[in-house]
Design an enzyme around this catalytic site. Structure first.
Site, mmCIF file in Angstrom:
data_model
loop_
_atom_site.group_PDB
_atom_site.id
_atom_site.type_symbol
_atom_site.label_atom_id
_atom_site.label_comp_id
_atom_site.label_asym_id
_atom_site.label_seq_id
_atom_site.Cartn_x
_atom_site.Cartn_y
_atom_site.Cartn_z
ATOM 1 N N CYS A 38 12.239 -10.585 -7.095
ATOM 2 C CA CYS A 38 11.229 -11.659 -7.194
ATOM 3 C C CYS A 38 11.480 -12.585 -8.381
ATOM 4 O O CYS A 38 10.819 -13.617 -8.497
ATOM 5 C CB CYS A 38 9.840 -11.052 -7.280
ATOM 6 S SG CYS A 38 9.474 -10.036 -5.849
ATOM 7 N N HIS A 87 5.056 -16.047 -9.980
ATOM 8 C CA HIS A 87 5.455 -15.359 -8.746
ATOM 9 C C HIS A 87 4.187 -14.846 -8.061
ATOM 10 O O HIS A 87 3.340 -14.201 -8.689
ATOM 11 C CB HIS A 87 6.397 -14.208 -9.102
ATOM 12 C CG HIS A 87 6.591 -13.241 -7.982
ATOM 13 N ND1 HIS A 87 6.966 -13.642 -6.713
ATOM 14 C CD2 HIS A 87 6.454 -11.889 -7.928
ATOM 15 C CE1 HIS A 87 7.047 -12.580 -5.941
ATOM 16 N NE2 HIS A 87 6.740 -11.503 -6.645
ATOM 17 N N ASN A 113 3.491 -11.901 -0.556
ATOM 18 C CA ASN A 113 4.622 -11.908 -1.485
ATOM 19 C C ASN A 113 5.920 -12.124 -0.700
ATOM 20 O O ASN A 113 6.360 -11.235 0.023
ATOM 21 C CB ASN A 113 4.638 -10.570 -2.237
ATOM 22 C CG ASN A 113 5.774 -10.464 -3.230
ATOM 23 O OD1 ASN A 113 6.721 -11.252 -3.204
ATOM 24 N ND2 ASN A 113 5.698 -9.469 -4.102
HETATM 25 N N1 ACO Z 1 -5.874 0.104 2.520
HETATM 26 C C1 ACO Z 1 -6.833 0.974 2.187
HETATM 27 N N2 ACO Z 1 -6.683 1.845 1.164
HETATM 28 C C2 ACO Z 1 -5.521 1.830 0.495
HETATM 29 C C3 ACO Z 1 -4.476 0.945 0.812
HETATM 30 C C4 ACO Z 1 -4.676 0.055 1.874
HETATM 31 N N3 ACO Z 1 -3.754 -0.848 2.266
HETATM 32 N N4 ACO Z 1 -3.435 1.143 -0.032
HETATM 33 C C5 ACO Z 1 -3.810 2.126 -0.860
HETATM 34 N N5 ACO Z 1 -5.072 2.550 -0.537
HETATM 35 C C6 ACO Z 1 -5.871 3.590 -1.175
HETATM 36 C C7 ACO Z 1 -5.021 4.616 -1.885
HETATM 37 O O1 ACO Z 1 -4.598 5.635 -1.007
HETATM 38 C C8 ACO Z 1 -5.979 5.113 -2.932
HETATM 39 O O2 ACO Z 1 -6.869 6.044 -2.324
HETATM 40 P P1 ACO Z 1 -7.269 7.404 -3.089
HETATM 41 O O3 ACO Z 1 -7.983 6.927 -4.326
HETATM 42 O O4 ACO Z 1 -8.135 8.086 -2.101
HETATM 43 O O5 ACO Z 1 -5.969 8.073 -3.394
HETATM 44 C C9 ACO Z 1 -6.822 3.888 -3.285
HETATM 45 O O6 ACO Z 1 -6.657 2.982 -2.186
HETATM 46 C C10 ACO Z 1 -6.374 3.207 -4.564
HETATM 47 O O7 ACO Z 1 -4.950 3.053 -4.536
HETATM 48 P P2 ACO Z 1 -4.175 2.331 -5.692
HETATM 49 O O8 ACO Z 1 -2.706 2.449 -5.434
HETATM 50 O O9 ACO Z 1 -4.700 2.826 -7.019
HETATM 51 O O10 ACO Z 1 -4.656 0.836 -5.489
HETATM 52 P P3 ACO Z 1 -4.475 -0.388 -6.467
HETATM 53 O O11 ACO Z 1 -5.790 -0.889 -6.884
HETATM 54 O O12 ACO Z 1 -3.458 -0.103 -7.531
HETATM 55 O O13 ACO Z 1 -3.859 -1.489 -5.487
HETATM 56 C C11 ACO Z 1 -1.731 -2.485 -5.036
HETATM 57 C C12 ACO Z 1 -2.605 -1.247 -4.881
HETATM 58 C C13 ACO Z 1 -2.415 -3.632 -4.299
HETATM 59 C C14 ACO Z 1 -0.374 -2.203 -4.382
HETATM 60 C C15 ACO Z 1 -1.576 -2.836 -6.530
HETATM 61 O O14 ACO Z 1 -1.190 -1.686 -7.257
HETATM 62 C C16 ACO Z 1 -0.547 -3.918 -6.763
HETATM 63 O O15 ACO Z 1 -0.698 -5.053 -6.338
HETATM 64 N N6 ACO Z 1 0.548 -3.615 -7.504
HETATM 65 C C17 ACO Z 1 1.607 -4.559 -7.739
HETATM 66 C C18 ACO Z 1 2.586 -4.441 -6.602
HETATM 67 C C19 ACO Z 1 3.487 -5.647 -6.464
HETATM 68 O O16 ACO Z 1 3.081 -6.766 -6.724
HETATM 69 N N7 ACO Z 1 4.706 -5.392 -5.994
HETATM 70 C C20 ACO Z 1 5.649 -6.410 -5.745
HETATM 71 C C21 ACO Z 1 6.314 -6.836 -7.025
HETATM 72 S S1 ACO Z 1 7.380 -8.139 -6.798
HETATM 73 C C22 ACO Z 1 8.926 -7.670 -6.172
HETATM 74 O O17 ACO Z 1 9.890 -7.577 -6.901
HETATM 75 C C23 ACO Z 1 9.110 -7.352 -4.679
#
Ligand code: ACO
Length: 335
Positions: free
Chosen positions: A119, A261, A291
């Site tokens: 990214c 980004h 993304n």
């Molecule tokens: N729908 C419903 N529930 C979900 C989902 C979903 N799609 N995904 C995860 N959950 C659940 C999990 O299982 C967890 O449940 P639990 O508490 O019972 O275990 C709960 O939701 C919380 O999960 P987290 O992983 O803590 O959720 P978070 O608030 O961190 O959000 C996310 C997840 C959106 C992925 C966030 O961490 C994020 O945006 N991180 C950055 C990722 C990113 O931008 N990556 C790309 C980088 S750029 C590149 O180089 C490609």
């Protein structure tokens, strides 16, 4: 392409273009595939829908369309382009997809190559192209970010599949002996934290003959520790931009637009907050596209230029960040 010394000192930005596939995948539709909901995805990421390439599309095809639009805006004769850099992590040819775009454009006098930095790729490619231009080696460059992550997403992993989409964006950059519109930049990588986000090769072992084994080529799906990537982004991105402001004697007051980004709206808001940007200055279109990796920055840039939000001489603070880990920032004056 031979380098010639044209005694240039800076670069100017002459055009932008973008392309997204027609197929739209909404949050509602994803929730038919994995256990999620529009409410969960929208509130945690800001994403409502993303575009998915059709089976006849690929990174070169999307990149070509974006590049063509940028060249049209710049009003360049195709023959005058010296350099084409394609930032991508999902090439349709591992030997390089940029020459395919060169051929589609008919840019016979250009040299074209790929650059991979996930990214951060588009930002790293703009900085790389600018070095050739400022050194006086080349006069005109097209920089493209094009990615097709839909081919590498695990569509059964609700933690990651909701984030990504496909698309391409491009800009046309020209060497100048007047004011340098790439005001400053910084690039960083940290391979120690590389395991937070990977798209690793997946090899099957086999024998060529009795005593000679080999690994056949192939790739796994995206593996991501979302929480660690999130923490990395909200910590490192404000720091790298603040350091760049210090180095260039800028601050958020003097900047017209913050162009990050497009990974997650919460990351955009948090970085903007830490740097004291008012929300009107934070550019965002991830609600529509998710993304798109190397494509997010030029896709957003092109949209803001074409709808006349970004105007000639506006100052843009931009930052790319992602797998590697890699991150960087640049200050750009548009035009
Ligand atoms: N729908 C419903 N529930 C979900 C989902 C979903 N799609 N995904 C995860 N959950 C659940 C999990 O299982 C967890 O449940 P639990 O508490 O019972 O275990 C709960 O939701 C919380 O999960 P987290 O992983 O803590 O959720 P978070 O608030 O961190 O959000 C996310 C997840 C959106 C992925 C966030 O961490 C994020 O945006 N991180 C950055 C990722 C990113 O931008 N990556 C790309 C980088 S750029 C590149 O180089 C490609």
């Amino acid at each position: 392409m031979e380098g010639i010394n044209l005694n240039q000192i800076g670069v100017s930005f002459k055009g932008s273009g973008s392309y997204v596939p027609n197929q739209i995948l909404t949050n509602e539709e994803i929730s038919k595939k994995v256990d999620t909901s529009d409410e969960w995805i929208s509130s945690r990421t800001g994403i409502s829908q993303r575009r998915i390439s059709g089976v006849s599309e690929n990174v070169s095809e999307m990149g070509f369309k974006a590049a063509f639009a940028a060249i049209e805006m710049a009003k360049w004769d195709i023959e005058t382009i010296d350099l084409i850099i394609l930032a991508t992590s999902t090439p349709n040819d591992l030997f390089g997809s940029a020459p395919c775009i060169q051929a589609k454009l008919g840019a016979n006098n250009a040299v074209a190559f790929d650059l991979t930095a996930a990214c951060s790729g588009f930002l790293f490619a703009v900085i790389t192209a600018s070095q050739f231009l400022k050194a006086g080696s080349y006069k005109r460059a097209v920089v493209i970010g094009s990615d097709q992550l839909s081919s590498y997403v695990d569509w059964n992993d609700r933690k990651s599949c909701i984030l990504f989409g496909d698309g391409a964006g491009a800009i046309a950059i020209e060497a100048t002996n007047e004011l340098d519109n790439l005001i400053g930049f910084t690039m960083r990588t940290d391979g120690q934290r590389g395991s937070f986000l990977n798209l690793p090769s997946q090899n099957n072992q086999d024998l060529i003959i009795d005593n000679i084994n080999y690994s056949s080529g192939g790739f796994s799906t995206i593996e991501m520790n979302g929480q660690e990537v999130y923490k990395f982004a909200v910590r490192e991105v404000p720091l790298i931009i603040a350091n760049l402001f210090k180095k260039t004697n800028f601050n958020s007051e003097k900047i017209n637009w913050l162009l990050l980004h497009q990974a997650n709206q919460r990351i955009l808001d948090s970085v903007g907050d830490r740097l004291n940007f008012s929300s009107e200055k934070i550019l965002s279109n991830l609600s529509n596209y998710g993304n798109t990796s190397a494509a997010t920055i030029p896709l957003m840039l092109d949209e803001a230029i074409r709808n006349k939000k970004i105007k000639e001489n506006d100052i843009i603070a931009t930052s790319g960040f992602g797998a590697g880990l890699s991150w960087g920032a640049a200050l750009i004056r548009w035009g």
